[in-house]
Design a protein around this motif. Structure first.
Motif, PDB file in Angstrom:
ATOM      1  N   HIS B   2      87.710 -20.615 -24.501  1.00  0.00           N
ATOM      2  CA  HIS B   2      88.336 -21.258 -25.652  1.00  0.00           C
ATOM      3  C   HIS B   2      87.280 -21.783 -26.619  1.00  0.00           C
ATOM      4  O   HIS B   2      86.172 -22.147 -26.234  1.00  0.00           O
ATOM      5  CB  HIS B   2      89.262 -22.382 -25.184  1.00  0.00           C
ATOM      6  N   GLU B   3      87.650 -21.755 -27.897  1.00  0.00           N
ATOM      7  CA  GLU B   3      86.728 -22.251 -28.937  1.00  0.00           C
ATOM      8  C   GLU B   3      86.817 -23.775 -29.012  1.00  0.00           C
ATOM      9  O   GLU B   3      87.877 -24.366 -28.864  1.00  0.00           O
ATOM     10  CB  GLU B   3      87.132 -21.674 -30.302  1.00  0.00           C
ATOM     11  N   LEU B   4      85.696 -24.409 -29.258  1.00  0.00           N
ATOM     12  CA  LEU B   4      85.715 -25.863 -29.401  1.00  0.00           C
ATOM     13  C   LEU B   4      86.215 -26.216 -30.788  1.00  0.00           C
ATOM     14  O   LEU B   4      85.864 -25.582 -31.768  1.00  0.00           O
ATOM     15  CB  LEU B   4      84.302 -26.425 -29.229  1.00  0.00           C
ATOM     16  N   HIS B   5      87.059 -27.209 -30.848  1.00  0.00           N
ATOM     17  CA  HIS B   5      87.569 -27.632 -32.149  1.00  0.00           C
ATOM     18  C   HIS B   5      86.568 -28.556 -32.819  1.00  0.00           C
ATOM     19  O   HIS B   5      85.744 -29.195 -32.164  1.00  0.00           O
ATOM     20  CB  HIS B   5      88.905 -28.349 -31.972  1.00  0.00           C
ATOM     21  N   LEU B   6      86.617 -28.595 -34.138  1.00  0.00           N
ATOM     22  CA  LEU B   6      85.677 -29.397 -34.926  1.00  0.00           C
ATOM     23  C   LEU B   6      85.724 -30.860 -34.505  1.00  0.00           C
ATOM     24  O   LEU B   6      84.699 -31.526 -34.406  1.00  0.00           O
ATOM     25  CB  LEU B   6      86.014 -29.256 -36.415  1.00  0.00           C
ATOM     26  N   THR B   7      86.932 -31.322 -34.203  1.00  0.00           N
ATOM     27  CA  THR B   7      87.072 -32.731 -33.827  1.00  0.00           C
ATOM     28  C   THR B   7      86.312 -33.043 -32.552  1.00  0.00           C
ATOM     29  O   THR B   7      85.732 -34.110 -32.414  1.00  0.00           O
ATOM     30  CB  THR B   7      88.560 -33.097 -33.623  1.00  0.00           C
ATOM     31  N   ALA B   8      86.304 -32.051 -31.665  1.00  0.00           N
ATOM     32  CA  ALA B   8      85.589 -32.248 -30.399  1.00  0.00           C
ATOM     33  C   ALA B   8      84.086 -32.303 -30.646  1.00  0.00           C
ATOM     34  O   ALA B   8      83.371 -33.042 -29.989  1.00  0.00           O
ATOM     35  CB  ALA B   8      85.910 -31.121 -29.444  1.00  0.00           C
ATOM     36  N   ILE B   9      83.634 -31.515 -31.617  1.00  0.00           N
ATOM     37  CA  ILE B   9      82.198 -31.474 -31.897  1.00  0.00           C
ATOM     38  C   ILE B   9      81.727 -32.762 -32.554  1.00  0.00           C
ATOM     39  O   ILE B   9      80.609 -33.194 -32.345  1.00  0.00           O
ATOM     40  CB  ILE B   9      81.882 -30.239 -32.768  1.00  0.00           C
ATOM     41  N   GLN B  10      82.586 -33.377 -33.343  1.00  0.00           N
ATOM     42  CA  GLN B  10      82.185 -34.603 -34.027  1.00  0.00           C
ATOM     43  C   GLN B  10      81.974 -35.754 -33.043  1.00  0.00           C
ATOM     44  O   GLN B  10      81.152 -36.623 -33.278  1.00  0.00           O
ATOM     45  CB  GLN B  10      83.237 -34.976 -35.080  1.00  0.00           C
ATOM     46  N   LYS B  11      82.716 -35.726 -31.959  1.00  0.00           N
ATOM     47  CA  LYS B  11      82.489 -36.734 -30.914  1.00  0.00           C
ATOM     48  C   LYS B  11      81.245 -36.329 -30.136  1.00  0.00           C
ATOM     49  O   LYS B  11      80.832 -35.183 -30.225  1.00  0.00           O
ATOM     50  CB  LYS B  11      83.689 -36.756 -29.961  1.00  0.00           C
ATOM     51  N   PRO B  12      80.680 -37.258 -29.372  1.00  0.00           N
ATOM     52  CA  PRO B  12      79.571 -36.826 -28.525  1.00  0.00           C
ATOM     53  C   PRO B  12      80.035 -35.705 -27.597  1.00  0.00           C
ATOM     54  O   PRO B  12      81.041 -35.856 -26.903  1.00  0.00           O
ATOM     55  CB  PRO B  12      79.206 -38.090 -27.733  1.00  0.00           C
ATOM     56  N   ALA B  13      79.339 -34.582 -27.665  1.00  0.00           N
ATOM     57  CA  ALA B  13      79.746 -33.429 -26.851  1.00  0.00           C
ATOM     58  C   ALA B  13      79.272 -33.613 -25.414  1.00  0.00           C
ATOM     59  O   ALA B  13      78.258 -34.261 -25.172  1.00  0.00           O
ATOM     60  CB  ALA B  13      79.147 -32.164 -27.434  1.00  0.00           C
ATOM     61  N   THR B  14      80.029 -33.045 -24.516  1.00  0.00           N
ATOM     62  CA  THR B  14      79.597 -33.097 -23.113  1.00  0.00           C
ATOM     63  C   THR B  14      78.630 -31.945 -22.860  1.00  0.00           C
ATOM     64  O   THR B  14      78.596 -30.968 -23.622  1.00  0.00           O
ATOM     65  CB  THR B  14      80.806 -32.964 -22.166  1.00  0.00           C
ATOM     66  N   ASP B  15      77.892 -32.043 -21.769  1.00  0.00           N
ATOM     67  CA  ASP B  15      76.984 -30.954 -21.405  1.00  0.00           C
ATOM     68  C   ASP B  15      77.756 -29.655 -21.212  1.00  0.00           C
ATOM     69  O   ASP B  15      77.284 -28.580 -21.570  1.00  0.00           O
ATOM     70  CB  ASP B  15      76.232 -31.302 -20.109  1.00  0.00           C
ATOM     71  N   GLU B  16      78.964 -29.765 -20.628  1.00  0.00           N
ATOM     72  CA  GLU B  16      79.765 -28.560 -20.372  1.00  0.00           C
ATOM     73  C   GLU B  16      80.143 -27.870 -21.687  1.00  0.00           C
ATOM     74  O   GLU B  16      80.112 -26.641 -21.785  1.00  0.00           O
ATOM     75  CB  GLU B  16      81.049 -28.909 -19.588  1.00  0.00           C
ATOM     76  N   ILE B  18      78.539 -28.027 -24.518  1.00  0.00           N
ATOM     77  CA  ILE B  18      77.327 -27.423 -25.090  1.00  0.00           C
ATOM     78  C   ILE B  18      77.003 -26.121 -24.364  1.00  0.00           C
ATOM     79  O   ILE B  18      76.746 -25.089 -24.990  1.00  0.00           O
ATOM     80  CB  ILE B  18      76.138 -28.418 -25.000  1.00  0.00           C
ATOM     81  N   MET B  19      77.046 -26.168 -23.042  1.00  0.00           N
ATOM     82  CA  MET B  19      76.693 -24.971 -22.262  1.00  0.00           C
ATOM     83  C   MET B  19      77.687 -23.839 -22.509  1.00  0.00           C
ATOM     84  O   MET B  19      77.313 -22.670 -22.503  1.00  0.00           O
ATOM     85  CB  MET B  19      76.625 -25.302 -20.764  1.00  0.00           C
ATOM     86  N   GLU B  20      78.954 -24.191 -22.724  1.00  0.00           N
ATOM     87  CA  GLU B  20      79.955 -23.167 -22.983  1.00  0.00           C
ATOM     88  C   GLU B  20      79.637 -22.426 -24.285  1.00  0.00           C
ATOM     89  O   GLU B  20      79.750 -21.208 -24.354  1.00  0.00           O
ATOM     90  CB  GLU B  20      81.339 -23.811 -23.054  1.00  0.00           C
ATOM     91  N   LEU B  21      79.243 -23.169 -25.284  1.00  0.00           N
ATOM     92  CA  LEU B  21      78.868 -22.527 -26.552  1.00  0.00           C
ATOM     93  C   LEU B  21      77.604 -21.681 -26.386  1.00  0.00           C
ATOM     94  O   LEU B  21      77.462 -20.610 -26.969  1.00  0.00           O
ATOM     95  CB  LEU B  21      78.626 -23.590 -27.634  1.00  0.00           C
ATOM     96  N   LEU B  22      76.695 -22.167 -25.564  1.00  0.00           N
ATOM     97  CA  LEU B  22      75.422 -21.454 -25.375  1.00  0.00           C
ATOM     98  C   LEU B  22      75.589 -20.156 -24.586  1.00  0.00           C
ATOM     99  O   LEU B  22      74.745 -19.269 -24.686  1.00  0.00           O
ATOM    100  CB  LEU B  22      74.420 -22.361 -24.644  1.00  0.00           C
ATOM    101  N   ARG B  23      76.673 -20.047 -23.842  1.00  0.00           N
ATOM    102  CA  ARG B  23      76.856 -18.856 -23.006  1.00  0.00           C
ATOM    103  C   ARG B  23      77.257 -17.618 -23.818  1.00  0.00           C
ATOM    104  O   ARG B  23      77.142 -16.502 -23.326  1.00  0.00           O
ATOM    105  CB  ARG B  23      77.912 -19.124 -21.921  1.00  0.00           C
TER     106      ARG B  23
END
Lengths: 184, 193
Positions: B2-16, B18-23
């Motif tokens: 699933h894609e991360l929503h902008l609102t989720a990115i504006q909050k402090p992101a979790t390591d998970e 970040i890693m999901e986007l990096l994969r």
């Protein structure tokens, strides 16, 4: 832009510090950072990655670390070494196999039928020690033959120690595998 | 995925997150920018307190992120992302300090004098002589004591958390902090600044 100074949150830390360090902590350390530095730093990092070509490479490809052996030996060398090792092992196996066949023929002969042995002996009669065969005939075989044969055939050769091929058939028929193995 | 929503990115992101986007190749750059924005300030201040001067801290921080970019595939997720980043940053900072120490010994200057002069020249240091003295006293601590002192004094990090990051027992960390404090106290003993 100065660094965030949250002040002394921890009472435990207060107990661990002398007074002048507590005072200095409240005062801050005087370190500052340029306005907008962090945003520019990100762009600077990407500019360096772009310049070095890192941006175009696959990123999350699973990198398997080579083992200690693979790390120090190139593939071609490793293949050559493996081939050499295989040859040495094959040579060792062959030599040991030959030696064991020579030493342990009885084991191998268990797969032979009596007919095979008989045919072999007949075909290679000249290779057998006549004295040995004769003695076997006298001591172990001739006696039972004499017992079971009312009219023993006359010797076909002038030399009584020689065995006629016809007699040999009978002798071999009656010999057990073990006996033949001992002879051979 | 699933894609991360902008609102989720504006909050402090979790390591998970970040890693999901990096994969994914498609979202890798976004994930890496998120990683940088999430940890850049924390890492910067850690590095800055090690090397003291802003320009040096900038170099070390950029080198740290470039190493992270190249090595992110090797992050196995066994530790927290920050612990991994912290270790890379610490190694980079120590390498920088070692090369600086070699330079100092080549110029027959001691580390304290060299740093003191560089702080005076640094436009991003506006502290007084006492604040400069403290930075020099910290810089002269052995590497491990320096790390422990900074994490405890500035970040007020609990020893238990520090123990995971530095892979050292709590007892040893407390002893290191105690020794570091005593050395700094001794450095200020005869100071009249």
């Amino acid at each position: 832009m100065t660094q965030p100074h949250p002040g002394m949150k921890s009472d435990k830390l207060k107990e661990e510090l002398p007074q002048f360090l507590q005072d200095l902590k409240a005062k801050g350390d005087g370190l500052q950072v340029p306005e907008g530095y962090f945003e520019e730093m990100e762009d600077a990092v990407f500019a360096r990655l772009r310049a070095s070509g890192d941006l175009d490479r696959p990123k999350m490809q699973v990198v398997k670390r080579p083992g200690l052996f693979a790390a120090y030996i190139r593939p071609r060398t490793a293949m050559a070494l493996a081939a050499a090792l295989a040859l040495v092992l094959a040579a060792v196996w062959f030599v040991r196999q030959s030696a064991s066949v020579a030493q342990e023929t009885p084991l191998a002969s268990t797969e032979l039928t009596e007919e095979d042995i008989e045919a072999y002996v007949l075909d290679n009669l000249h290779e057998f020690d006549a004295e040995q065969l004769a003695s076997l005939t006298k001591e172990e075989i001739m006696e039972p033959i004499e017992e079971t044969t009312p009219n023993p055939p006359k010797p076909k050769n002038s030399n009584p120690e020689e065995i006629h091929p016809d007699d040999l058939d009978e002798i071999l028929d009656e010999m057990t595998d073990e006996e033949l193995e001992q002879i051979l | 995925m699933h894609e991360l929503h902008l609102t989720a990115i504006q909050k402090p992101a979790t390591d998970e997150q970040i890693m999901e986007l990096l994969r994914s190749e498609k979202t890798f750059e976004r994930g890496f920018r998120l990683l940088m924005s999430q940890y850049r300030e924390r890492l910067y201040w850690h590095i800055r307190r090690m090397v003291q001067v802003h320009d040096d801290a900038d170099d070390v921080l950029q080198n740290t992120f470039i190493k992270v970019y190249r090595g992110i595939a090797q992050f196995e997720g066994k530790s927290k992302l920050y612990t991994w980043l912290y270790r890379i940053a610490t190694n980079e900072a120590l390498t920088h300090l070692q090369s600086q120490a070699r330079h100092a010994s080549a110029s027959l200057d001691d580390t304290g004098n060299l740093l003191s002069n560089r702080l005076k020249a640094d436009e991003w240091f506006d502290g007084d002589a006492v604040q400069a003295k403290l930075l020099v006293a910290i810089a002269e601590l052995p590497d491990k004591q320096k790390q422990v002192f900074n994490l405890r004094y500035y970040d007020e990090m609990p020893y238990e958390e520090m123990s995971q990051i530095l892979n050292t027992s709590v007892g040893a960390l407390k002893a290191s902090f105690h020794h570091a404090t005593k050395k700094i106290e001794a450095a200020f003993q005869n100071y009249e600044g």
